[in-house]
Each structure stands twice: as C-alpha cells, then as structure tokens.
Motif scaffolding. Sequence first.
Motif, PDB file in Angstrom:
ATOM      1  N   TYR A 134       0.852  -1.179   0.000  1.00 16.61           N
ATOM      2  CA  TYR A 134       0.000   0.000   0.000  1.00 16.61           C
ATOM      3  C   TYR A 134       0.885   1.225   0.000  1.00 16.61           C
ATOM      4  O   TYR A 134       1.586   1.486   0.966  1.00 16.61           O
ATOM      5  CB  TYR A 134      -0.927   0.042   1.199  1.00 16.61           C
ATOM      6  CG  TYR A 134      -1.815   1.264   1.187  1.00 16.61           C
ATOM      7  CD1 TYR A 134      -2.883   1.354   0.311  1.00 16.61           C
ATOM      8  CD2 TYR A 134      -1.567   2.332   2.032  1.00 16.61           C
ATOM      9  CE1 TYR A 134      -3.690   2.461   0.279  1.00 16.61           C
ATOM     10  CE2 TYR A 134      -2.374   3.462   2.007  1.00 16.61           C
ATOM     11  CZ  TYR A 134      -3.437   3.520   1.130  1.00 16.61           C
ATOM     12  OH  TYR A 134      -4.231   4.611   1.102  1.00 16.61           O
ATOM     13  N   GLU A 135       0.897   1.921  -1.132  1.00 14.51           N
ATOM     14  CA  GLU A 135       1.723   3.109  -1.239  1.00 14.51           C
ATOM     15  C   GLU A 135       1.062   4.051  -2.251  1.00 14.51           C
ATOM     16  O   GLU A 135       0.671   3.628  -3.332  1.00 14.51           O
ATOM     17  CB  GLU A 135       3.124   2.730  -1.719  1.00 14.51           C
ATOM     18  CG  GLU A 135       4.091   3.880  -1.684  1.00 14.51           C
ATOM     19  CD  GLU A 135       5.504   3.421  -2.016  1.00 14.51           C
ATOM     20  OE1 GLU A 135       6.158   4.132  -2.769  1.00 14.51           O
ATOM     21  OE2 GLU A 135       5.923   2.366  -1.539  1.00 14.51           O
ATOM     22  N   THR A 136       0.919   5.297  -1.881  1.00  9.27           N
ATOM     23  CA  THR A 136       0.311   6.258  -2.795  1.00  9.27           C
ATOM     24  C   THR A 136       1.342   7.141  -3.489  1.00  9.27           C
ATOM     25  O   THR A 136       1.022   7.817  -4.440  1.00  9.27           O
ATOM     26  CB  THR A 136      -0.692   7.159  -2.053  1.00  9.27           C
ATOM     27  OG1 THR A 136      -0.007   7.821  -0.987  1.00  9.27           O
ATOM     28  CG2 THR A 136      -1.840   6.352  -1.487  1.00  9.27           C
ATOM     29  N   ALA A 137       2.572   7.105  -3.029  1.00  9.42           N
ATOM     30  CA  ALA A 137       3.627   7.921  -3.621  1.00  9.42           C
ATOM     31  C   ALA A 137       4.040   7.345  -4.976  1.00  9.42           C
ATOM     32  O   ALA A 137       4.094   6.147  -5.168  1.00  9.42           O
ATOM     33  CB  ALA A 137       4.846   7.964  -2.706  1.00  9.42           C
ATOM     34  N   VAL A 138       4.310   8.231  -5.902  1.00  7.26           N
ATOM     35  CA  VAL A 138       4.780   7.838  -7.223  1.00  7.26           C
ATOM     36  C   VAL A 138       6.283   8.090  -7.261  1.00  7.26           C
ATOM     37  O   VAL A 138       6.729   9.222  -7.046  1.00  7.26           O
ATOM     38  CB  VAL A 138       4.069   8.658  -8.332  1.00  7.26           C
ATOM     39  CG1 VAL A 138       4.617   8.291  -9.700  1.00  7.26           C
ATOM     40  CG2 VAL A 138       2.569   8.454  -8.271  1.00  7.26           C
ATOM     41  N   PRO A 139       7.089   7.050  -7.538  1.00  7.13           N
ATOM     42  CA  PRO A 139       8.542   7.269  -7.580  1.00  7.13           C
ATOM     43  C   PRO A 139       8.913   8.180  -8.740  1.00  7.13           C
ATOM     44  O   PRO A 139       8.423   8.018  -9.851  1.00  7.13           O
ATOM     45  CB  PRO A 139       9.108   5.863  -7.759  1.00  7.13           C
ATOM     46  CG  PRO A 139       7.984   5.037  -8.244  1.00  7.13           C
ATOM     47  CD  PRO A 139       6.704   5.705  -7.811  1.00  7.13           C
ATOM     48  N   VAL A 140       9.777   9.141  -8.462  1.00 14.29           N
ATOM     49  CA  VAL A 140      10.195  10.106  -9.489  1.00 14.29           C
ATOM     50  C   VAL A 140      11.641   9.845  -9.853  1.00 14.29           C
ATOM     51  O   VAL A 140      12.458   9.577  -9.084  1.00 14.29           O
ATOM     52  CB  VAL A 140      10.015  11.549  -8.996  1.00 14.29           C
ATOM     53  CG1 VAL A 140      10.458  12.545 -10.052  1.00 14.29           C
ATOM     54  CG2 VAL A 140       8.576  11.765  -8.642  1.00 14.29           C
TER      55      VAL A 140
END
Length: 52
Positions: A46-52
């Motif tokens: 569960y992760e909402t961050a988008v890797p940049v």
Amino acid sequence: MPGEVDYPLKLLVRDVADYDRVYKKLIKAVPLSDVSASFAMERIKYETAVPV
C-alpha cells in the motif's frame, strides 16, 4: 474495459457484507445496465507515492 462508458471504482471495504451495502446503495441511486466486480483478498503493498 471495452464499452461505451466505464466508471472504474476502487473501494476499500471491511468485508463482502460491507461491499454489498455499498453496491446496493449504488444501484439504487444510479441506473446501471451491468456491474462487475473483482476482489483482492489481501493487500500486498500500500503506497500512494509515485517514484520520481
């Protein structure tokens, strides 16, 4: 998802009874011709961050 108009919903519910409550409320409020559902039985990540 082929078709004229699709509205995917992602829901987080406690159990199938909770999903059924949401489903009944939805079909009562909106005229739908077809409904399909898929269920994930456990959450792997569960992760909402988008890797940049």
